[in-house]
Scaffold this motif. Structure first.
Motif, PDB file in Angstrom:
ATOM      1  N   LYS A 124      -0.955  -3.328  -2.585  1.00 46.16           N
ATOM      2  CA  LYS A 124      -0.588  -1.923  -2.739  1.00 46.16           C
ATOM      3  C   LYS A 124      -1.330  -1.004  -1.777  1.00 46.16           C
ATOM      4  N   GLY A 125      -2.282  -1.559  -1.039  1.00 42.75           N
ATOM      5  CA  GLY A 125      -2.880  -0.821   0.071  1.00 42.75           C
ATOM      6  C   GLY A 125      -3.996   0.141  -0.272  1.00 42.75           C
ATOM      7  N   ILE A 126      -4.497   0.113  -1.507  1.00 41.60           N
ATOM      8  CA  ILE A 126      -5.519   1.081  -1.896  1.00 41.60           C
ATOM      9  C   ILE A 126      -6.840   0.831  -1.161  1.00 41.60           C
ATOM     10  N   ALA A 127      -7.303  -0.413  -1.155  1.00 41.01           N
ATOM     11  CA  ALA A 127      -8.569  -0.726  -0.490  1.00 41.01           C
ATOM     12  C   ALA A 127      -8.491  -0.444   1.008  1.00 41.01           C
ATOM     13  N   THR A 128      -7.371  -0.808   1.616  1.00 39.76           N
ATOM     14  CA  THR A 128      -7.198  -0.583   3.044  1.00 39.76           C
ATOM     15  C   THR A 128      -7.113   0.914   3.355  1.00 39.76           C
ATOM     16  N   THR A 129      -6.431   1.662   2.499  1.00 42.13           N
ATOM     17  CA  THR A 129      -6.397   3.117   2.648  1.00 42.13           C
ATOM     18  C   THR A 129      -7.801   3.701   2.556  1.00 42.13           C
ATOM     19  N   ILE A 144      -1.006  -3.505  16.888  1.00 47.58           N
ATOM     20  CA  ILE A 144      -2.318  -4.109  16.623  1.00 47.58           C
ATOM     21  C   ILE A 144      -2.731  -3.850  15.179  1.00 47.58           C
ATOM     22  N   ALA A 145      -2.619  -2.603  14.749  1.00 45.39           N
ATOM     23  CA  ALA A 145      -3.024  -2.244  13.396  1.00 45.39           C
ATOM     24  C   ALA A 145      -2.138  -2.919  12.358  1.00 45.39           C
ATOM     25  N   TYR A 146      -0.849  -2.982  12.644  1.00 45.19           N
ATOM     26  CA  TYR A 146       0.075  -3.638  11.700  1.00 45.19           C
ATOM     27  C   TYR A 146      -0.257  -5.119  11.544  1.00 45.19           C
ATOM     28  N   VAL A 147      -0.547  -5.782  12.651  1.00 47.70           N
ATOM     29  CA  VAL A 147      -0.908  -7.207  12.603  1.00 47.70           C
ATOM     30  C   VAL A 147      -2.206  -7.410  11.815  1.00 47.70           C
ATOM     31  N   ILE A 148      -3.186  -6.539  12.054  1.00 47.28           N
ATOM     32  CA  ILE A 148      -4.442  -6.623  11.303  1.00 47.28           C
ATOM     33  C   ILE A 148      -4.170  -6.448   9.810  1.00 47.28           C
ATOM     34  N   GLY A 149      -3.347  -5.474   9.478  1.00 46.18           N
ATOM     35  CA  GLY A 149      -3.007  -5.247   8.081  1.00 46.18           C
ATOM     36  C   GLY A 149      -2.259  -6.406   7.467  1.00 46.18           C
ATOM     37  N   SER A 150      -1.491  -7.116   8.275  1.00 46.28           N
ATOM     38  CA  SER A 150      -0.680  -8.224   7.778  1.00 46.28           C
ATOM     39  C   SER A 150      -1.488  -9.468   7.433  1.00 46.28           C
ATOM     40  N   ILE A 151      -2.762  -9.483   7.793  1.00 46.95           N
ATOM     41  CA  ILE A 151      -3.624 -10.619   7.422  1.00 46.95           C
ATOM     42  C   ILE A 151      -4.010 -10.420   5.959  1.00 46.95           C
ATOM     43  N   CYS A 175      -0.580  13.101   3.093  1.00 52.17           N
ATOM     44  CA  CYS A 175       0.539  13.036   2.146  1.00 52.17           C
ATOM     45  C   CYS A 175       1.328  11.733   2.305  1.00 52.17           C
ATOM     46  N   ILE A 176       1.410  11.244   3.546  1.00 51.80           N
ATOM     47  CA  ILE A 176       2.097   9.972   3.795  1.00 51.80           C
ATOM     48  C   ILE A 176       1.354   8.833   3.106  1.00 51.80           C
ATOM     49  N   PHE A 177       0.017   8.811   3.239  1.00 50.27           N
ATOM     50  CA  PHE A 177      -0.781   7.792   2.549  1.00 50.27           C
ATOM     51  C   PHE A 177      -0.569   7.872   1.036  1.00 50.27           C
ATOM     52  N   THR A 178      -0.578   9.086   0.514  1.00 46.78           N
ATOM     53  CA  THR A 178      -0.392   9.284  -0.921  1.00 46.78           C
ATOM     54  C   THR A 178       0.984   8.799  -1.366  1.00 46.78           C
ATOM     55  N   ALA A 179       2.019   9.171  -0.606  1.00 51.51           N
ATOM     56  CA  ALA A 179       3.387   8.788  -0.963  1.00 51.51           C
ATOM     57  C   ALA A 179       3.561   7.269  -0.953  1.00 51.51           C
ATOM     58  N   VAL A 232      -5.337   7.615  16.143  1.00 55.58           N
ATOM     59  CA  VAL A 232      -6.051   7.227  14.924  1.00 55.58           C
ATOM     60  C   VAL A 232      -5.120   7.286  13.715  1.00 55.58           C
ATOM     61  N   GLN A 233      -4.307   8.320  13.641  1.00 51.96           N
ATOM     62  CA  GLN A 233      -3.384   8.467  12.517  1.00 51.96           C
ATOM     63  C   GLN A 233      -2.345   7.352  12.499  1.00 51.96           C
ATOM     64  N   ILE A 234      -1.833   7.004  13.666  1.00 55.25           N
ATOM     65  CA  ILE A 234      -0.865   5.906  13.776  1.00 55.25           C
ATOM     66  C   ILE A 234      -1.499   4.596  13.328  1.00 55.25           C
ATOM     67  N   ALA A 235      -2.732   4.365  13.762  1.00 58.18           N
ATOM     68  CA  ALA A 235      -3.438   3.143  13.379  1.00 58.18           C
ATOM     69  C   ALA A 235      -3.616   3.068  11.867  1.00 58.18           C
ATOM     70  N   GLY A 236      -3.978   4.194  11.252  1.00 59.28           N
ATOM     71  CA  GLY A 236      -4.191   4.219   9.820  1.00 59.28           C
ATOM     72  C   GLY A 236      -2.932   3.908   9.037  1.00 59.28           C
ATOM     73  N   ILE A 237      -1.836   4.536   9.416  1.00 63.81           N
ATOM     74  CA  ILE A 237      -0.561   4.298   8.722  1.00 63.81           C
ATOM     75  C   ILE A 237      -0.081   2.872   8.943  1.00 63.81           C
ATOM     76  N   ALA A 238      -0.212   2.374  10.179  1.00 56.70           N
ATOM     77  CA  ALA A 238       0.288   1.039  10.512  1.00 56.70           C
ATOM     78  C   ALA A 238      -0.478  -0.062   9.793  1.00 56.70           C
ATOM     79  N   VAL A 239      -1.793   0.073   9.664  1.00 53.26           N
ATOM     80  CA  VAL A 239      -2.564  -0.980   9.006  1.00 53.26           C
ATOM     81  C   VAL A 239      -2.239  -1.046   7.514  1.00 53.26           C
ATOM     82  N   VAL A 240      -2.001   0.104   6.894  1.00 50.96           N
ATOM     83  CA  VAL A 240      -1.618   0.112   5.478  1.00 50.96           C
ATOM     84  C   VAL A 240      -0.215  -0.471   5.302  1.00 50.96           C
TER      85      VAL A 240
END
Length: 205
Positions: A110-115, A9-16, A174-178, A87-95
């Protein structure tokens, strides 16, 4: 199964990818074909205009907020589930979705706004700290990329100082940062070489 569903779900949302959608609607071209070639609000500002860039920025932030919101609701509905992990999975997947959108040839922003949206939805005070760092560094340097890099660099640290005992959350930070640093690797080279484009500067391609 719930974790997989949330990730999808989060990945699909991010893919828009709103920058591509809005640029085609407003200007008649794919923003990835103009300026820096990045599908983000900064390139929208340079290639399309302020209103389109502002709308893109808001929509990209909301992708993170909505994904975390869904994770929270789903976590409250399902018993015997690790809500923090959800929540953590959702955050990583949407980015990841924003960066590698399935609907747009896996070529996204580059995912900054979404992060930022993810961090704000998770802990709004921490989100404000990230926003302040981004705005201050960008205003002083005139480099959006530098402001973005500094913002993501502080994420693990503010998560640690907010809750030193939760090392798993720090690892997620750290994953978000990387992810963000990797997407900015070309910007980092240009910053070091003094060839990075400043805010308001026209980009030639």
């Amino acid at each position: 199964v719930i974790y997989i569903i949330m990730a999808l779900i989060a990945y699909v949302i991010g893919s828009i990818n709103f920058s591509v959608i809005i640029s085609k609607k407003v200007a008649g071209f794919d923003v990835r074909e103009k300026g820096s070639g990045n599908a983000g609000s900064t390139n929208m500002l340079r290639s399309v205009g302020k209103k389109a860039a502002a709308l893109t920025l808001v929509c990209d932030i909301l992708k993170g907020v909505i994904s975390i919101g869904i994770a929270v609701v789903l976590g409250n509905m399902v018993q015997d589930i690790n809500r923090e992990l959800l929540v953590q999975i959702a955050g990583i997947a949407v980015v990841l979705g924003h960066t590698f959108p399935v609907f747009f040839g896996f070529k996204g922003g580059k995912g900054i706004a979404t992060t930022g949206g993810v961090i704000f939805a998770f802990h709004w005070q921490l989100g404000l700290v990230c926003a302040a760092v981004f705005l201050i560094i960008t205003a002083i340097s005139k480099y959006v990329s530098l402001g973005s890099i500094c913002m993501v660099l502080i994420i693990p640290f503010i998560l640690y100082f907010n809750n030193p005992q939760d090392w798993k959350l720090v690892v997620v930070g750290c994953i978000f940062t990387a992810m963000a640093i990797w997407r900015h690797r070309a910007n980092i080279v240009r910053l070091m070489n003094g060839t990075e484009n400043k805010l308001g500067q026209k980009v030639k391609r």
